[in-house]
Design a protein around this motif. Structure first.
Motif, PDB file in Angstrom:
ATOM      1  N   ASN A   1      -1.908 -12.004  12.841  1.00 39.98           N
ATOM      2  CA  ASN A   1      -0.829 -11.355  12.101  1.00 39.98           C
ATOM      3  C   ASN A   1      -1.333 -10.997  10.710  1.00 39.98           C
ATOM      4  O   ASN A   1      -2.393 -11.464  10.293  1.00 39.98           O
ATOM      5  CB  ASN A   1       0.430 -12.226  12.056  1.00 39.98           C
ATOM      6  N   CYS A   2      -0.577 -10.190  10.022  1.00 39.82           N
ATOM      7  CA  CYS A   2      -0.989  -9.743   8.688  1.00 39.82           C
ATOM      8  C   CYS A   2      -1.207 -10.918   7.740  1.00 39.82           C
ATOM      9  O   CYS A   2      -2.104 -10.878   6.900  1.00 39.82           O
ATOM     10  CB  CYS A   2       0.043  -8.786   8.105  1.00 39.82           C
TER      11      CYS A   2
ATOM     12  N   LEU B   1      -7.203  -8.464   4.918  1.00 38.51           N
ATOM     13  CA  LEU B   1      -6.721  -7.341   4.115  1.00 38.51           C
ATOM     14  C   LEU B   1      -5.382  -7.637   3.433  1.00 38.51           C
ATOM     15  O   LEU B   1      -4.973  -6.916   2.525  1.00 38.51           O
ATOM     16  CB  LEU B   1      -6.580  -6.095   4.997  1.00 38.51           C
ATOM     17  N   PHE B   2      -4.710  -8.706   3.861  1.00 37.74           N
ATOM     18  CA  PHE B   2      -3.415  -9.109   3.301  1.00 37.74           C
ATOM     19  C   PHE B   2      -3.646  -9.655   1.898  1.00 37.74           C
ATOM     20  O   PHE B   2      -4.498 -10.509   1.688  1.00 37.74           O
ATOM     21  CB  PHE B   2      -2.792 -10.175   4.202  1.00 37.74           C
ATOM     22  N   GLN B   3      -2.906  -9.179   0.927  1.00 36.18           N
ATOM     23  CA  GLN B   3      -3.154  -9.543  -0.466  1.00 36.18           C
ATOM     24  C   GLN B   3      -2.313 -10.712  -0.980  1.00 36.18           C
ATOM     25  O   GLN B   3      -2.486 -11.132  -2.113  1.00 36.18           O
ATOM     26  CB  GLN B   3      -2.946  -8.316  -1.358  1.00 36.18           C
ATOM     27  N   GLY B   4      -1.444 -11.235  -0.159  1.00 37.56           N
ATOM     28  CA  GLY B   4      -0.620 -12.369  -0.579  1.00 37.56           C
ATOM     29  C   GLY B   4      -1.106 -13.647   0.062  1.00 37.56           C
ATOM     30  O   GLY B   4      -2.206 -13.722   0.613  1.00 37.56           O
ATOM     31  N   LYS B   5      -0.255 -14.650  -0.031  1.00 37.08           N
ATOM     32  CA  LYS B   5      -0.526 -15.915   0.639  1.00 37.08           C
ATOM     33  C   LYS B   5       0.067 -15.835   2.043  1.00 37.08           C
ATOM     34  O   LYS B   5       1.009 -15.079   2.277  1.00 37.08           O
ATOM     35  CB  LYS B   5       0.129 -17.070  -0.123  1.00 37.08           C
ATOM     36  N   ALA B   6      -0.454 -16.614   2.936  1.00 39.58           N
ATOM     37  CA  ALA B   6       0.052 -16.610   4.316  1.00 39.58           C
ATOM     38  C   ALA B   6       1.521 -16.996   4.369  1.00 39.58           C
ATOM     39  O   ALA B   6       2.225 -16.646   5.305  1.00 39.58           O
ATOM     40  CB  ALA B   6      -0.779 -17.547   5.178  1.00 39.58           C
ATOM     41  N   THR B   7       2.025 -17.685   3.355  1.00 43.52           N
ATOM     42  CA  THR B   7       3.425 -18.100   3.328  1.00 43.52           C
ATOM     43  C   THR B   7       4.354 -17.018   2.778  1.00 43.52           C
ATOM     44  O   THR B   7       5.572 -17.163   2.851  1.00 43.52           O
ATOM     45  CB  THR B   7       3.581 -19.377   2.474  1.00 43.52           C
TER      46      THR B   7
ATOM     47  N   CYS C   1      -1.226  -4.784   1.197  1.00 40.17           N
ATOM     48  CA  CYS C   1      -2.348  -4.688   2.135  1.00 40.17           C
ATOM     49  C   CYS C   1      -3.275  -3.615   1.577  1.00 40.17           C
ATOM     50  O   CYS C   1      -2.802  -2.573   1.126  1.00 40.17           O
ATOM     51  CB  CYS C   1      -1.850  -4.294   3.521  1.00 40.17           C
ATOM     52  N   THR C   2      -4.567  -3.866   1.614  1.00 37.35           N
ATOM     53  CA  THR C   2      -5.507  -2.905   1.047  1.00 37.35           C
ATOM     54  C   THR C   2      -5.461  -1.550   1.746  1.00 37.35           C
ATOM     55  O   THR C   2      -5.848  -0.547   1.169  1.00 37.35           O
ATOM     56  CB  THR C   2      -6.943  -3.455   1.077  1.00 37.35           C
ATOM     57  N   LEU C   3      -4.934  -1.488   2.947  1.00 35.32           N
ATOM     58  CA  LEU C   3      -4.856  -0.219   3.679  1.00 35.32           C
ATOM     59  C   LEU C   3      -3.725   0.694   3.227  1.00 35.32           C
ATOM     60  O   LEU C   3      -3.810   1.902   3.363  1.00 35.32           O
ATOM     61  CB  LEU C   3      -4.636  -0.476   5.178  1.00 35.32           C
ATOM     62  N   PHE C   4      -2.648   0.109   2.706  1.00 38.43           N
ATOM     63  CA  PHE C   4      -1.427   0.880   2.510  1.00 38.43           C
ATOM     64  C   PHE C   4      -0.996   1.058   1.056  1.00 38.43           C
ATOM     65  O   PHE C   4       0.170   1.310   0.778  1.00 38.43           O
ATOM     66  CB  PHE C   4      -0.294   0.257   3.328  1.00 38.43           C
TER      67      PHE C   4
ATOM     68  N   ASP D   1       0.576   0.878  -2.314  1.00 42.34           N
ATOM     69  CA  ASP D   1       1.644   0.084  -2.933  1.00 42.34           C
ATOM     70  C   ASP D   1       2.701  -0.382  -1.938  1.00 42.34           C
ATOM     71  O   ASP D   1       3.652  -1.041  -2.309  1.00 42.34           O
ATOM     72  CB  ASP D   1       2.301   0.864  -4.063  1.00 42.34           C
ATOM     73  N   LYS D   2       2.548  -0.072  -0.674  1.00 43.46           N
ATOM     74  CA  LYS D   2       3.511  -0.517   0.346  1.00 43.46           C
ATOM     75  C   LYS D   2       3.222  -1.966   0.735  1.00 43.46           C
ATOM     76  O   LYS D   2       2.074  -2.392   0.790  1.00 43.46           O
ATOM     77  CB  LYS D   2       3.431   0.360   1.604  1.00 43.46           C
ATOM     78  N   GLN D   3       4.280  -2.702   1.016  1.00 39.44           N
ATOM     79  CA  GLN D   3       4.151  -4.095   1.420  1.00 39.44           C
ATOM     80  C   GLN D   3       4.308  -4.216   2.930  1.00 39.44           C
ATOM     81  O   GLN D   3       5.130  -3.532   3.529  1.00 39.44           O
ATOM     82  CB  GLN D   3       5.211  -4.930   0.710  1.00 39.44           C
ATOM     83  N   VAL D   4       3.505  -5.072   3.516  1.00 41.40           N
ATOM     84  CA  VAL D   4       3.559  -5.298   4.961  1.00 41.40           C
ATOM     85  C   VAL D   4       4.138  -6.683   5.233  1.00 41.40           C
ATOM     86  O   VAL D   4       4.078  -7.574   4.390  1.00 41.40           O
ATOM     87  CB  VAL D   4       2.164  -5.177   5.616  1.00 41.40           C
TER      88      VAL D   4
END
Length: 104
Positions: free
Chosen positions: A66-67, A72-78, A84-87, A89-92
């Motif tokens: 999962n993201c 590439l996910f820029q936050g914490k798993a929690t 995400c570096t791909l998108f 300013d959009k949040q996944v």
């Protein structure tokens, strides 16, 4: 110390104003989440819920990916949502997935 009705109402109005601002902030964050219908999201098969990935169309998907645990996910798993570096300013969604999933 005894408070007057006027002080109570003034305090109440400040509290309500704060709630409206907080609601507006929450709404702004929701407006910044990546939609599955976004062309960039569709190009990589992004799903907000990884359990709904079409495994026939995306055979690289494996249960547990999962993201939130993608490199590439820029936050914490929690975090429920993060960048995400791909998108840009959009949040996944942390529970989401796309074909660019990477553990490196």
């Amino acid at each position: 110390m005894k408070h007057s009705r006027r002080q109570f109402l003034l305090g109440l109005s400040v509290g309500v104003g704060s709630s409206i601002v907080l609601s507006g902030t929450a709404w702004a964050d929701a407006a910044n989440t990546l939609s599955e219908t976004d062309p960039k999201a569709q190009a990589v098969g992004y799903k907000e819920d990884a359990t709904k990935v079409d495994k026939a169309k995306f055979p690289t998907y494996a249960a547990g990916q999962n993201c939130g645990n993608c490199s590439l996910f820029q936050g914490k798993a929690t975090d429920a949502y993060s960048g995400c570096t791909l998108f840009g300013d959009k949040q996944v969604a942390a529970r989401g997935w796309c074909d660019s999933y990477s553990t490196m």
